[in-house]
Every structure is written in C-alpha cells, then in structure tokens.
Write an enzyme that holds these catalytic residues in place. Structure first.
Site, PDB file in Angstrom:
ATOM      1  N   ARG A  79       0.856  -1.186   0.000  1.00 20.27           N
ATOM      2  CA  ARG A  79       0.000   0.000   0.000  1.00 20.27           C
ATOM      3  C   ARG A  79       0.897   1.243   0.000  1.00 20.27           C
ATOM      4  O   ARG A  79       1.956   1.240   0.622  1.00 20.27           O
ATOM      5  CB  ARG A  79      -0.859  -0.037   1.264  1.00 20.27           C
ATOM      6  CG  ARG A  79      -1.992   0.921   1.317  1.00 20.27           C
ATOM      7  CD  ARG A  79      -2.896   0.618   2.516  1.00 20.27           C
ATOM      8  NE  ARG A  79      -3.755  -0.525   2.209  1.00 20.27           N
ATOM      9  CZ  ARG A  79      -4.141  -1.440   3.094  1.00 20.27           C
ATOM     10  NH1 ARG A  79      -3.738  -1.369   4.349  1.00 20.27           N
ATOM     11  NH2 ARG A  79      -4.927  -2.433   2.727  1.00 20.27           N
TER      12      ARG A  79
ATOM     13  N   ASN B 272      -0.781  -1.212  13.353  1.00 23.95           N
ATOM     14  CA  ASN B 272      -0.255  -2.235  12.449  1.00 23.95           C
ATOM     15  C   ASN B 272       0.961  -2.893  13.077  1.00 23.95           C
ATOM     16  O   ASN B 272       1.912  -2.201  13.442  1.00 23.95           O
ATOM     17  CB  ASN B 272       0.203  -1.596  11.128  1.00 23.95           C
ATOM     18  CG  ASN B 272      -0.920  -0.940  10.371  1.00 23.95           C
ATOM     19  OD1 ASN B 272      -1.810  -1.612   9.887  1.00 23.95           O
ATOM     20  ND2 ASN B 272      -0.874   0.378  10.271  1.00 23.95           N
TER      21      ASN B 272
ATOM     22  N   ASP C  19       4.535  -4.711   6.531  1.00 20.06           N
ATOM     23  CA  ASP C  19       3.271  -4.970   7.230  1.00 20.06           C
ATOM     24  C   ASP C  19       3.178  -6.470   7.526  1.00 20.06           C
ATOM     25  O   ASP C  19       3.291  -7.288   6.619  1.00 20.06           O
ATOM     26  CB  ASP C  19       2.105  -4.529   6.340  1.00 20.06           C
ATOM     27  CG  ASP C  19       0.751  -4.786   6.975  1.00 20.06           C
ATOM     28  OD1 ASP C  19       0.107  -3.804   7.358  1.00 20.06           O
ATOM     29  OD2 ASP C  19       0.339  -5.958   7.091  1.00 20.06           O
TER      30      ASP C  19
ATOM     31  N   GLU D  73      -5.287 -14.221   8.657  1.00 17.27           N
ATOM     32  CA  GLU D  73      -4.419 -13.743   7.570  1.00 17.27           C
ATOM     33  C   GLU D  73      -2.948 -13.871   7.974  1.00 17.27           C
ATOM     34  O   GLU D  73      -2.106 -14.283   7.172  1.00 17.27           O
ATOM     35  CB  GLU D  73      -4.761 -12.286   7.246  1.00 17.27           C
ATOM     36  CG  GLU D  73      -3.918 -11.686   6.136  1.00 17.27           C
ATOM     37  CD  GLU D  73      -4.191 -10.200   5.909  1.00 17.27           C
ATOM     38  OE1 GLU D  73      -3.560  -9.649   5.007  1.00 17.27           O
ATOM     39  OE2 GLU D  73      -5.014  -9.597   6.632  1.00 17.27           O
TER      40      GLU D  73
END
Length: 177
Positions: free
Chosen positions: A24, A88, A104, A124
């Site tokens: 991102r 994060n 990340d 995830e």
C-alpha cells in the site's frame, strides 16, 4: 542523505509485505516530527494506492506514529465520535529519501475511543506466515509486540496518551493555514 525527513516535509509512506512486494502507498503525509528513531506524520483525505492498483481516499485527519525500535506503527484517526486507533504490527520504519517504508505483518489492533480494542487478522497472519515463511524469531517479536501494544493501550502510553493526538493535530492544522 539524512536519516530522517525534516519537519514540514511532504512524504510518501510505503507498506510492503514480507516477500518484498508493495502492499500500500499513502501519497502525501506531512512530517510533524522527524528524528532517527521516531517520525510523527499527519494526513487528511490523502490518496492511497493498493497493491492491485485500486485507489481510495482517507476519510478523516490522521496522526501517524512510526518508531525505529518498535515492531508496530499507530494511526490515530480523528472522528466526530472520538479518536480511533489502528495499530499495524510491522517492522520498524526505514527512511530512504524516496519514502518512509515498513513491512506490514498482517496483525492489527483496532482501538475504540473508550480504549477497548480488538485484535484483527489473526487468520491472515497465520496464512501469510506459512506462505511467506516468516522466521520463528519474527513470529516471537511480533507476538511480544502485540503484548507491548496492549500494555501501551492500558497505560495510555505514547500515542494513546490523552493529549497526544490533539497536540499533534494542532500542529498539523498550523501547516494547513
């Protein structure tokens, strides 16, 4: 080459995944504080580009806290009903003149204005841990940093301190005049 961006500088923020692929990009954030160990930035209605090319624009002002020694970054989002935090789990940041960059690591903690919180994206994380072969040492570091973040939330430490976001938001507003 400076080890960090200067106060008032407009920078990009790049988030990567463990495999080195871009995750991102935040187009514009203004640096409110820049040192070799800590960068505090702010943005409002900034363009964000996802890995697949999709774009979106942030909805509200945000104060972003990055540290060179902690395996997390913290975003304080200023909304009408109060400050929400998005944390994060990530590598410590690096600065290379192109952008502030970090990896990340999937796990996130969402903190509500009343300081209750939820841990997000555990599935995830486990999937990516296997797919990208996160080393055991990284797994331990990240799990320890989840505990550290939760401790900071309970203690109202760092960006969770009662006046932290307001103080930096005032500074952000001074640049927008």
């Amino acid at each position: 080459m400076s080890g960090y961006p200067a106060e008032g500088e407009i920078i990009q923020i790049h988030s990567y995944k463990h495999n080195g692929l871009i995750h991102r990009v935040w187009e514009e954030s203004i640096v409110l504080k820049g040192t070799s160990t800590c960068i505090i930035g702010a943005n409002d209605k900034t363009m964000v580009t996802e890995a697949d090319g999709r774009t979106w624009v942030t909805r509200e002002p945000a104060i972003c806290f990055f540290h060179a020694k902690h395996w997390f970054n913290i975003i304080g989002m200023i909304r009408e009903e109060g400050i929400y935090y998005y944390c994060n789990l990530s590598s410590p940041f690096v600065w290379d003149e192109e952008a502030l960059k970090y990896i990340d690591y999937d796990l996130d903690i969402k903190v509500f204005p009343d300081m209750t919180y939820i841990l997000l994206d555990e599935d995830e994380y486990e999937r990516h841990r296997k797919e990208m072969n996160y080393p055991d040492v990284i797994d331990r570091i990240l799990k320890n940093n989840v505990k550290k973040l939760i401790s900071w939330i309970h203690e109202r430490k760092g960006p969770f301190a009662p006046d932290f976001i307001d103080k930096w938001y005032e500074k952000f507003l001074s640049y927008r005049k």
